[in-house]
Enzyme design. Structure first.
Site, mmCIF file in Angstrom:
data_model
loop_
_atom_site.group_PDB
_atom_site.id
_atom_site.type_symbol
_atom_site.label_atom_id
_atom_site.label_comp_id
_atom_site.label_asym_id
_atom_site.label_seq_id
_atom_site.Cartn_x
_atom_site.Cartn_y
_atom_site.Cartn_z
ATOM 1 N N LYS A 121 0.845 -1.209 0.000
ATOM 2 C CA LYS A 121 0.000 0.000 0.000
ATOM 3 C C LYS A 121 0.876 1.252 0.000
ATOM 4 O O LYS A 121 2.064 1.202 0.336
ATOM 5 C CB LYS A 121 -0.902 -0.010 1.235
ATOM 6 C CG LYS A 121 -0.149 0.063 2.564
ATOM 7 C CD LYS A 121 -1.079 -0.179 3.746
ATOM 8 C CE LYS A 121 -0.311 -0.140 5.069
ATOM 9 N NZ LYS A 121 -1.162 -0.572 6.201
ATOM 10 N N TYR A 132 13.418 30.906 6.444
ATOM 11 C CA TYR A 132 12.266 31.669 6.920
ATOM 12 C C TYR A 132 12.230 31.773 8.440
ATOM 13 O O TYR A 132 12.429 30.777 9.142
ATOM 14 C CB TYR A 132 10.971 31.017 6.450
ATOM 15 C CG TYR A 132 10.805 30.979 4.956
ATOM 16 C CD1 TYR A 132 10.888 32.151 4.189
ATOM 17 C CD2 TYR A 132 10.577 29.785 4.307
ATOM 18 C CE1 TYR A 132 10.725 32.108 2.811
ATOM 19 C CE2 TYR A 132 10.411 29.736 2.925
ATOM 20 C CZ TYR A 132 10.489 30.903 2.183
ATOM 21 O OH TYR A 132 10.335 30.858 0.830
HETATM 22 C C1 LIG Z 1 -0.403 -1.606 6.857
HETATM 23 C C2 LIG Z 1 -0.971 -2.885 7.317
HETATM 24 C C3 LIG Z 1 -0.138 -3.993 7.546
HETATM 25 C C4 LIG Z 1 1.355 -3.918 7.503
HETATM 26 O O1 LIG Z 1 1.849 -3.351 8.707
HETATM 27 P P1 LIG Z 1 3.405 -3.376 8.998
HETATM 28 O O2 LIG Z 1 3.530 -3.061 10.432
HETATM 29 O O3 LIG Z 1 4.019 -2.357 8.109
HETATM 30 O O4 LIG Z 1 3.876 -4.736 8.671
HETATM 31 C C5 LIG Z 1 -0.734 -5.196 7.860
HETATM 32 N N1 LIG Z 1 -2.075 -5.304 7.950
HETATM 33 C C6 LIG Z 1 -2.892 -4.245 7.772
HETATM 34 C C7 LIG Z 1 -4.353 -4.416 7.906
HETATM 35 C C8 LIG Z 1 -2.373 -3.010 7.463
HETATM 36 O O5 LIG Z 1 -3.195 -1.959 7.283
#
Ligand SMILES: *Cc1c(COP(=O)(O)O)cnc(C)c1O
Length: 389
Positions: free
Chosen positions: A33, A265
């Site tokens: 993702k 800034y």
């Molecule tokens: C993002 C996510 C993961 C992965 O989590 P990590 O800690 O990066 O391994 C696993 N399951 C779900 C439902 C997630 O949203």
């Protein structure tokens, strides 16, 4: 090169091999993702498939459909849905769909009817995270709806799953409580006649620290990219991992300034003495946190330095003292750490966040450049039938 994120695909393959060695017979899902946590979804997905990730995970359906468009034919699970989302496209693209409630089951059934094919669903239990997922009180109705839709031929309930709240805090009482709740919710569903292909609960920290949470499949995001989800317990090397992303930039200018010179800034930093400043052409538009103003670490001219003044949209400044550098010299913002450069974890500590956020927020203006074997290896794996793109 103004700035680039170098992505080491061999590191990703190695990280997934390390996960596989740790989880025994459980299958591995690499979570890709958010553009593979900023590393670039399609190349990382290919590397993950080559290394034996038989599943890929995405939050949203657009990500899953992009994997299919890139030629990935393996199992993909997508879990974050809103009413009216592209359920039918997902069914047609053979994407596994997570269902947390009755409205989603209704949409999946409609999508399967319209597509003329069976949808594969994973029922998601809220065992204590308090976020997405079906509460224990609502679980019997969801299981019934799934079994009814299965009997009608619209869906196949292939997965039962949940997600941890505190797997990164060893000893947190919610961990055994969630495992016990998951076990009870599994028993209920299986008692009603669900025969899941995969039961899954473990994210990265649970994959590293909780073997009893591995079940049939682990879902690893962060560790696939070589970062530690439990920095208080151990760094990447302690778990056989190697950070895959190196963020580098070319100095856009180096100049001598007199004592009293205000920088960037707001003049939040004023040179205490005559000094040399280097201009790094990345800013918060590129994902460099503005909170890193005056605290972010950067390797320039062979030494670790600290950002001075505010991080601006496109650039920030580093104090070199009396050291020499020239425009065009390389600055390393973070990487694996073996050349003395800071790590994503160092950035996370500097601004009180987690390494997940540091890598994920690197913006689209920073090109991803891939190192490690690509192309030929990917094509070779496609023929093994593991669903490699
Ligand atoms: C993002 C996510 C993961 C992965 O989590 P990590 O800690 O990066 O391994 C696993 N399951 C779900 C439902 C997630 O949203």
């Amino acid at each position: 090169m103004r700035a680039e994120a170098r992505i080491d695909l061999d590191a990703i393959r190695g990280n997934i091999a390390a996960v596989r060695a740790r989880v025994g017979s459980a299958a591995v899902m690499t979570v890709v993702k958010s553009d593979a946590y900023g590393h670039g979804m399609v190349p990382c997905a290919r590397a993950a498939r080559e290394a034996g990730a038989t599943w890929l995970g995405t939050a949203v359906v657009e990500e899953a459909l992009a994997l299919r468009a890139a030629g990935d034919t393996g199992r993909v699970l997508t879990w974050l849905w809103a009413p009216g989302d592209a359920f039918e496209d997902a069914v047609r693209a053979d994407v596994d769909i997570s269902v947390s409630g009755l409205w989603a089951m209704r949409e999946v059934v409609e999508a399967a009817r319209a597509a003329g094919r069976t949808a594969r669903v994973h029922l998601k239990a809220d065992t204590g995270l308090g976020r997405n997922g079906c509460m224990p009180a609502d679980w019997p109705a969801l299981v019934d709806a799934g079994l009814k839709a299965q009997a009608d031929g619209f869906v196949e309930v292939v997965g039962l799953w949940s997600h941890f709240a505190c797997a990164d805090e060893p000893g947190h009482p919610s961990v055994p409580a969630q495992l016990a709740e998951f076990t009870a919710m599994l028993a209920h569903a299986e008692g009603c006649g669900v025969t899941p292909e995969v039961r899954h609960m473990a994210n990265s920290p649970a994959t590293l620290l909780l073997p009893q949470a591995h079940f049939d499949l682990v879902r690893v995001g962060l560790v696939s990219y070589g970062l530690s989800p439990v920095p208080e317990v151990g760094g990447p090397a302690d778990f056989g991992l190697r950070p895959a992303m190196t963020l580098a930039a070319s100095l856009a200018g180096v100049k001598r300034v007199p004592a009293g010179q205000g920088v960037s800034y707001g003049h939040s930093w004023i040179a205490p003495r005559d000094t040399t400043l280097a201009l790094v052409p990345t800013g918060y538009a590129d994902g460099i946190p503005r909170h890193a103003s005056n605290v972010g670490p950067v390797l320039v001219a062979g030494r670790r330095r600290t950002i001075v003044g505010r991080v601006a949209m496109d650039q920030f400044v580093v104090d070199l003292g009396d050291d020499d550098a020239a425009a065009g010299d390389e600055a390393i913002l973070f990487g694996p750490g073996d050349e003395g450069e800071p790590t994503a974890e160092d950035w996370a500590r500097a601004i009180d966040t987690i390494s997940y956020e540091i890598v994920t927020r690197i913006g689209v203006r920073v090109p991803r450049v891939y190192t490690g074997a690509t192309g030929a290896a990917a094509a070779g794996t496609a023929s093994t039938g593991t669903g490699a793109p």
